[in-house]
Design an enzyme around this catalytic site. Sequence first.
Site, mmCIF file in Angstrom:
data_model
loop_
_atom_site.group_PDB
_atom_site.id
_atom_site.type_symbol
_atom_site.label_atom_id
_atom_site.label_comp_id
_atom_site.label_asym_id
_atom_site.label_seq_id
_atom_site.Cartn_x
_atom_site.Cartn_y
_atom_site.Cartn_z
ATOM 1 N N ASP A 68 44.580 16.026 53.232
ATOM 2 C CA ASP A 68 44.660 16.924 54.384
ATOM 3 C C ASP A 68 43.561 16.613 55.401
ATOM 4 O O ASP A 68 42.693 15.773 55.155
ATOM 5 C CB ASP A 68 44.603 18.397 53.926
ATOM 6 N N ASN A 137 41.779 31.049 47.287
ATOM 7 C CA ASN A 137 43.022 31.821 47.429
ATOM 8 C C ASN A 137 44.208 31.102 46.770
ATOM 9 O O ASN A 137 45.342 31.496 46.944
ATOM 10 C CB ASN A 137 43.321 32.090 48.909
ATOM 11 N N HIS A 139 45.056 27.886 47.285
ATOM 12 C CA HIS A 139 45.699 26.811 48.042
ATOM 13 C C HIS A 139 45.448 25.446 47.403
ATOM 14 O O HIS A 139 44.450 25.233 46.722
ATOM 15 C CB HIS A 139 45.317 26.841 49.531
ATOM 16 N N GLU A 144 48.574 27.022 52.284
ATOM 17 C CA GLU A 144 48.028 28.361 52.127
ATOM 18 C C GLU A 144 49.054 29.299 51.483
ATOM 19 O O GLU A 144 50.263 29.042 51.551
ATOM 20 C CB GLU A 144 47.635 28.913 53.503
HETATM 21 C C1 GLP Z 1 39.446 22.926 50.930
HETATM 22 C C2 GLP Z 1 40.453 21.754 50.891
HETATM 23 C C3 GLP Z 1 41.091 21.636 49.552
HETATM 24 C C4 GLP Z 1 40.028 21.835 48.485
HETATM 25 C C5 GLP Z 1 39.581 23.268 48.489
HETATM 26 C C6 GLP Z 1 38.487 23.604 47.495
HETATM 27 O O1 GLP Z 1 39.731 23.859 51.890
HETATM 28 N N1 GLP Z 1 41.466 21.808 51.879
HETATM 29 O O2 GLP Z 1 41.746 20.372 49.450
HETATM 30 O O3 GLP Z 1 40.567 21.539 47.231
HETATM 31 O O4 GLP Z 1 39.271 23.704 49.780
HETATM 32 O O5 GLP Z 1 37.234 23.202 47.935
HETATM 33 P P1 GLP Z 1 35.953 23.243 47.041
HETATM 34 O O6 GLP Z 1 36.097 22.132 46.059
HETATM 35 O O7 GLP Z 1 34.809 23.005 47.977
HETATM 36 O O8 GLP Z 1 35.909 24.578 46.386
#
Ligand code: GLP
Length: 246
Positions: A68, A137, A139, A144
Amino acid sequence: MLSNITLHIEDDYEAMSKKATDVFIMALSQKMRSVFGFATGDTPKGLYRNLRTKDPYLFKRITAFNLDEYYPIHPENEQSYAYFMAKHLFDAIDLPQKQRHSPNGMAEDPIAECELYEQKLTAYGGIYFQVLGIGRNGHIGFNEPGESWTAQTNYVPLTQSTIDANSPNFLDPKDMPRHAITTGMRGIMTAKQIMLLASGENKAEILYKALTGPVTPSVPASVLQLHPDVTVVVDAAAGALFPRGK
Ligand code: GLP
């Protein structure tokens, strides 16, 4: 727990990262010429750090697809996911630019960019091994929670919970883009293997819900219950609601 999901609960972040590295390297050594999907976030940093210490030759033939990207964002902005992957992995393993793919956060038309990214992924035959994190959340990528899943790469408004979670990473939190481009559920679910990582107590509840609760777009990661080959690697804090033992 469904039998298509292998859950590894490791003692701490380091052990989680080590296990994730082993799983990744195993997949890589089985198929060195294939497409790997990469997620960003704090969780996979240890994995990428470990991969940076491996022989760069191992990665010579991979094609990388970033999961992404924020929109709009310049790839040289340090908060862009293109920059993140270059810094945490791709530059260190000398991955040629032509083997790196990322949604273009500067594309003039984000919808057209989604179509292009989807076509590229299809042209490469889809993903062989996908690294995923999970948002607080639920995702995956930037898919989302909502009322339905989106199959294709899609342009999404970010939810307040994601903005709250990610904006502190920006020098000025107000600078965080409010939209993103994300690989959709088709791109993720057609990966041959998926490795989902989670760390920390603030992921415990959502992780448990995603893996054991109803399969529903209101918990996007729950879709992984339908995938035939998912390895989940977590630390003890994120895995706290599961019975220990593998
Ligand atoms: C972000 C990314 C995700 C990621 C998630 C968790 O927003 N878009 O691909 O897996 O949040 O992030 P973190 O590993 O910092 O908790």
